[in-house]
Design a protein around this motif. Structure first.
Motif, PDB file in Angstrom:
ATOM      1  N   UNK A  89       8.399   2.166  -8.156  1.00 41.16           N
ATOM      2  CA  UNK A  89       8.943   1.566  -6.993  1.00 41.16           C
ATOM      3  C   UNK A  89      10.216   1.334  -5.987  1.00 41.16           C
ATOM      4  N   UNK A  90      10.887   2.933  -6.306  1.00 41.90           N
ATOM      5  CA  UNK A  90      11.612   3.107  -5.094  1.00 41.90           C
ATOM      6  C   UNK A  90      10.637   3.271  -3.956  1.00 41.90           C
ATOM      7  N   UNK A  91       9.835   3.725  -3.789  1.00 44.18           N
ATOM      8  CA  UNK A  91       9.139   4.867  -3.158  1.00 44.18           C
ATOM      9  C   UNK A  91       7.939   3.134  -2.975  1.00 44.18           C
ATOM     10  N   UNK A  92       7.733   1.939  -3.493  1.00 41.13           N
ATOM     11  CA  UNK A  92       6.315   0.885  -3.474  1.00 41.13           C
ATOM     12  C   UNK A  92       7.586  -0.313  -3.805  1.00 41.13           C
ATOM     13  N   UNK A  93       8.285  -0.522  -2.518  1.00 44.50           N
ATOM     14  CA  UNK A  93       8.529  -1.702  -3.078  1.00 44.50           C
ATOM     15  C   UNK A  93       8.656  -3.193  -3.703  1.00 44.50           C
ATOM     16  N   UNK A  94       7.055  -2.888  -3.479  1.00 46.25           N
ATOM     17  CA  UNK A  94       6.020  -4.467  -3.875  1.00 46.25           C
ATOM     18  C   UNK A  94       6.572  -4.794  -5.153  1.00 46.25           C
ATOM     19  N   UNK A 145       6.761  -3.506   2.512  1.00 48.05           N
ATOM     20  CA  UNK A 145       6.400  -3.476   2.191  1.00 48.05           C
ATOM     21  C   UNK A 145       4.240  -2.936   2.394  1.00 48.05           C
ATOM     22  N   UNK A 146       3.785  -3.102   3.751  1.00 44.02           N
ATOM     23  CA  UNK A 146       2.898  -2.902   4.014  1.00 44.02           C
ATOM     24  C   UNK A 146       2.535  -1.054   4.397  1.00 44.02           C
ATOM     25  N   UNK A 159      -0.600   5.725   3.046  1.00 46.65           N
ATOM     26  CA  UNK A 159      -0.054   6.653   1.593  1.00 46.65           C
ATOM     27  C   UNK A 159       1.138   7.088   1.779  1.00 46.65           C
ATOM     28  N   UNK A 160       2.477   7.755   1.287  1.00 41.59           N
ATOM     29  CA  UNK A 160       3.436   8.464   1.269  1.00 41.59           C
ATOM     30  C   UNK A 160       4.286   8.681   2.583  1.00 41.59           C
ATOM     31  N   UNK A 161       3.642   8.607   3.772  1.00 39.73           N
ATOM     32  CA  UNK A 161       4.053   8.653   5.071  1.00 39.73           C
ATOM     33  C   UNK A 161       4.531   7.174   5.316  1.00 39.73           C
ATOM     34  N   UNK A 162       3.978   6.301   5.044  1.00 41.57           N
ATOM     35  CA  UNK A 162       4.278   4.995   5.645  1.00 41.57           C
ATOM     36  C   UNK A 162       5.247   4.224   5.178  1.00 41.57           C
ATOM     37  N   UNK A 163       5.996   4.824   3.243  1.00 41.14           N
ATOM     38  CA  UNK A 163       7.064   4.186   3.704  1.00 41.14           C
ATOM     39  C   UNK A 163       8.665   4.412   4.436  1.00 41.14           C
TER      40      UNK A 163
END
Length: 160
Positions: A19-24, A92-93, A99-103
């Motif tokens: 969840x640290x890499x997917x804040x949603x 969030x988006x 994916x991955x780099x979007x964070x």
């Protein structure tokens, strides 16, 4: 059946780090779920007032670090509230679009675009704010990894 409970506890703890890499995903709630699974499956007895106080303070610190870290970096780089909103939306988006780099790319682009559109800042200034938001995200994520590991370590220390 004990193995199933321990597996579930471990699984929700792993999800809390994902969840640290997917804040949603509400990472902190997955930590709490692990504690509750243990309590219902085995016993709430190890959860002393000291344990609960420490965990609650660490839970709160996870939220505070997240908000204050990002706000501080944006303001330090001369960013606006629009940049804060843009970086949050990008955070969030971003992982869903790229994916991955979007964070990292999401908050950067969100802050830069917000600064360019709403504050009418130059590209150099907007990019500086974008870099600040990414550095803040990386820094606060490292702090949250350490804090969550501390919380889980204290949990295992208390129950084993």
């Amino acid at each position: 059946m004990d193995y199933v409970y321990w597996f579930l506890i471990g699984l929700v703890f792993v999800i809390s780090f994902i969840a640290l890499t997917y804040p949603i995903l509400p990472g902190v709630l997955f930590l709490a779920a692990g504690f509750l699974i243990y309590g219902f499956a085995f016993s709430f007895e190890p959860f002393t007032p000291l344990f609960l106080t420490v965990q609650i303070l660490l839970f709160i610190s996870l939220f505070v670090v997240d908000y204050i870290g990002n706000a501080y970096a944006v303001k330090k780089k001369g960013g606006s509230k629009a940049a804060l909103w843009g970086s949050s939306i990008g955070l969030i988006a971003g992982p869903f679009v790229i994916p991955v780099a979007g964070i990292l790319i999401g908050p950067f682009l969100g802050a830069v675009i917000a600064e360019l559109l709403f504050q009418r800042k130059g590209l150099k200034s907007a990019v500086s704010v974008g870099i600040g938001t990414v550095l803040a995200f990386v820094g606060t994520t490292l702090i949250k990894v350490f804090t969550q590991a501390l919380m889980i370590g204290y949990f295992y220390y208390q129950v084993l």
